[in-house]
Motif scaffolding. Structure first.
Motif, short mmCIF file in Angstrom:
data_model
loop_
_atom_site.label_atom_id
_atom_site.label_comp_id
_atom_site.label_asym_id
_atom_site.label_seq_id
_atom_site.Cartn_x
_atom_site.Cartn_y
_atom_site.Cartn_z
N THR A 68 56.77 -41.52 -66.68
CA THR A 68 55.87 -40.63 -67.40
C THR A 68 55.48 -39.48 -66.47
N ASP A 93 66.18 -37.88 -68.86
CA ASP A 93 65.34 -39.06 -68.84
C ASP A 93 66.29 -40.27 -68.77
N TYR A 118 66.97 -46.59 -75.52
CA TYR A 118 66.52 -47.99 -75.53
C TYR A 118 67.66 -48.94 -75.85
N THR A 146 67.80 -37.62 -73.25
CA THR A 146 67.48 -39.01 -72.92
C THR A 146 68.80 -39.77 -72.88
N ALA A 167 65.39 -43.20 -67.73
CA ALA A 167 64.45 -44.30 -67.50
C ALA A 167 65.15 -45.65 -67.56
N HIS A 168 66.10 -45.79 -68.49
CA HIS A 168 66.74 -47.11 -68.69
C HIS A 168 68.04 -47.26 -67.92
N LYS A 225 62.25 -50.75 -65.03
CA LYS A 225 62.81 -51.22 -66.30
C LYS A 225 64.00 -52.16 -66.07
N MET A 262 61.16 -55.64 -70.00
CA MET A 262 60.72 -55.08 -68.72
C MET A 262 59.52 -55.87 -68.21
C1 PLP Z 1 63.13 -43.51 -72.71
C2 PLP Z 1 61.87 -43.63 -71.91
N1 PLP Z 1 61.47 -42.60 -71.15
C3 PLP Z 1 60.34 -42.65 -70.40
C4 PLP Z 1 59.54 -43.77 -70.41
C5 PLP Z 1 58.29 -43.80 -69.57
O1 PLP Z 1 58.55 -44.55 -68.43
P1 PLP Z 1 57.41 -45.25 -67.54
O2 PLP Z 1 56.98 -46.47 -68.26
O3 PLP Z 1 58.13 -45.53 -66.25
O4 PLP Z 1 56.31 -44.27 -67.34
C6 PLP Z 1 59.91 -44.88 -71.19
C7 PLP Z 1 59.06 -46.08 -71.25
O5 PLP Z 1 59.21 -46.97 -72.00
C8 PLP Z 1 61.11 -44.80 -71.97
O6 PLP Z 1 61.50 -45.83 -72.74
#
Ligand code: PLP
Length: 475
Positions: free
Chosen positions: A87, A184, A160, A156, A186-187, A216, A25
């Protein structure tokens, strides 16, 4: 005079941005993914809310228009731009879904924000522990069936390593129970670009609240995040946009960044117009990489996982983690992370052939440096330690009391910590998942696991001094 040498951080960042191949990232490849007209002018977009722009905290005008376009593209009922990362989006989602002191179902493998959110909101975690032979979906379903009163369930997906969680059954059950599903993602911001080539997004599967880290995998600046309410949740009133807006004010700065918000608007546009082609190109580059992979390195791709995430098992090479890291560094290829057996890389959507060639060459070097074919050994201790991440140790004191209370704490050597109550989270990085939450009892098996992580040169947050390996416990 150029005084860059007197600015250690600036100097280092300039060096890091040059002549390296980035497989980590953010997804903007050191800014190269932005077109010149945007990259060269980003700084001029740094402003406070103006009459003509609208306000990010109270979305109106052009800000609202950009967020609505994102909602429509990603398939959400309502979208907010969050310029302080997923976050913040996750804390906001938790506070929107879970009244203070309520119950939350979650697996152990979650980002650390969950620990902070649980403590801030004084939530009682109901652990969806994964039993032997179970998938996370089964653990979550079983836990929700046993606890239909829980206010929210946290997932989640993808993780990752690109592994996704199928939400269909969970969403159906949660709708019957009135439980809110928070995802979540995020990815997985890129999933909406090519639904037929990539796993289904959480919104497409009917999730109620979804957070995505645009930075990301998309051409966006760190830490750009989208926070979405699903169509159904908005229409039925299960989630109210006003409540989410109020909670976002609690966790986000009152000066959200217009520069970062602009890249959220850009990333949506780019994904909509160029995303599908980029996904096709990247899949072709990855297929070529797969074909040339040396036998000692195995790509791990579980069914349903993100085909754009590169997870390689290097355990057959017999090389240690520091050795693998050194080979990548010498080849000027930066992976996202290397753990005890795997190398995980996040290619940007517009990764070039030169970049995948550099990666292929480094993987060849890893294989050719290997001392010889190593039989795949299943180390029962390592398997048991990995399973510890899915299980909760006994908890003695609520996390919120430990994090925010005035309890007496003391540092003791790790080897004397058996049976003591952790005063800080203990988090091996990678993978960045807490092995012990504050308030939980430190057990002998977890101490053994921590020692092995330290021996393999893995940073363990919460272990104060790697030499004497002290941890902080309640007195
Ligand atoms: C699975 C997961 N959730 C949440 C986050 C937090 O995201 P951010 O960095 O946008 O605050 C991350 C960050 O690495 C993550 O890997």
């Amino acid at each position: 005079m150029n005084s860059i040498s007197q600015m250690p951080l600036v100097e280092t960042l300039f060096a890091a941005a040059q002549e390296r191949f980035s497989f980590h990232m953010p997804g903007n490849r050191h800014g190269q993914s932005f077109p010149g007209w945007l990259r060269d002018n980003l700084w001029s977009l740094d402003t406070t809310e103006l009459a003509q722009t609208g306000d990010i905290q109270n979305p109106t005008g052009k800000v609202r228009q950009a967020m609505d376009l994102a909602a429509s593209f990603f398939g959400a009922g309502h979208t907010r731009f969050v310029t302080t990362g997923t976050t913040t989006s996750l804390l906001t989602a938790l506070a929107t879904a879970c009244p203070y002191g309520s119950e939350l179902i979650l697996p152990r493998r979650v980002h650390q924000t969950l620990l902070h959110g649980t403590a801030l909101l004084n939530l009682t975690p109901i652990w969806a522990e994964i039993r032997e032979g179970e998938q996370v979906e089964q653990a979550l379903l079983r836990t929700l069936k046993a606890n239909p009163q829980a206010r929210a369930l946290f997932v989640t997906s993808p993780g990752y390593d690109g592994r996704t969680v199928c939400l269909t059954e969970l969403v159906q059950l949660a709708d019957r129970c009135g439980t809110i599903i928070i995802v979540d993602e995020a990815h997985g911001s890129h999933f909406a670009a090519a639904p037929d080539l990539l796993p289904p997004s959480a919104l497409a599967q009917g999730a109620d609240l979804v957070a995505m880290s645009a930075h990301k995998t998309l051409p966006a600046l760190t830490p750009a995040s989208y926070l979405h309410i699903g169509h159904k949740a908005l229409a039925t009133g299960k989630i109210k946009a006003d409540k989410l807006g109020q909670m976002l004010k609690v966790f986000q700065t009152s000066s959200p960044s217009f520069v970062i918000a602009a890249t959220l608007d850009y990333a949506r546009w780019w994904l909509e117009h160029h995303g599908r082609q980029a996904v096709e190109n990247l899949l072709a580059l990855i297929a070529a990489l797969d074909r040339g992979l040396p036998p000692a390195i195995k790509r791990i791709q579980l069914p349903g996982s993100d085909p754009l995430r590169l997870t390689y098992d290097y355990s057959r090479t017999g090389l240690s983690r520091p050795q693998v890291n050194a080979i990548f560094d010498a080849g000027r290829v930066d992976p996202e992370l290397v753990d005890l057996t795997r190398i995980i890389l996040i290619p940007a959507l517009d990764t070039t052939q030169d970049e995948t060639k550099a990666l292929a060459s480094v993987l060849q070097t890893v294989a050719s440096t290997a001392p010889g074919a190593v039989p795949v050994q299943i180390d029962p201790a390592a398997i048991a330690e990995e399973a510890l991440f899915d299980q909760a140790p006994p908890s003695a004191v609520p996390c919120s009391a430990v994090l925010f209370g005035d309890l007496k704490k003391t540092a003791i050597p790790l080897h004397e910590a058996n049976g003591r109550i952790a005063a800080e989270a203990i988090v091996p990085y990678p993978p960045g998942i807490a092995l012990i939450w504050p308030g939980e009892i430190i057990t002998a098996d977890r101490i053994r696991a921590i020692k092995r992580f330290l021996a393999a040169d893995i940073t363990v947050y919460g272990v104060r001094d790697p030499d004497s390996s002290s941890v902080v416990v309640l007195e």
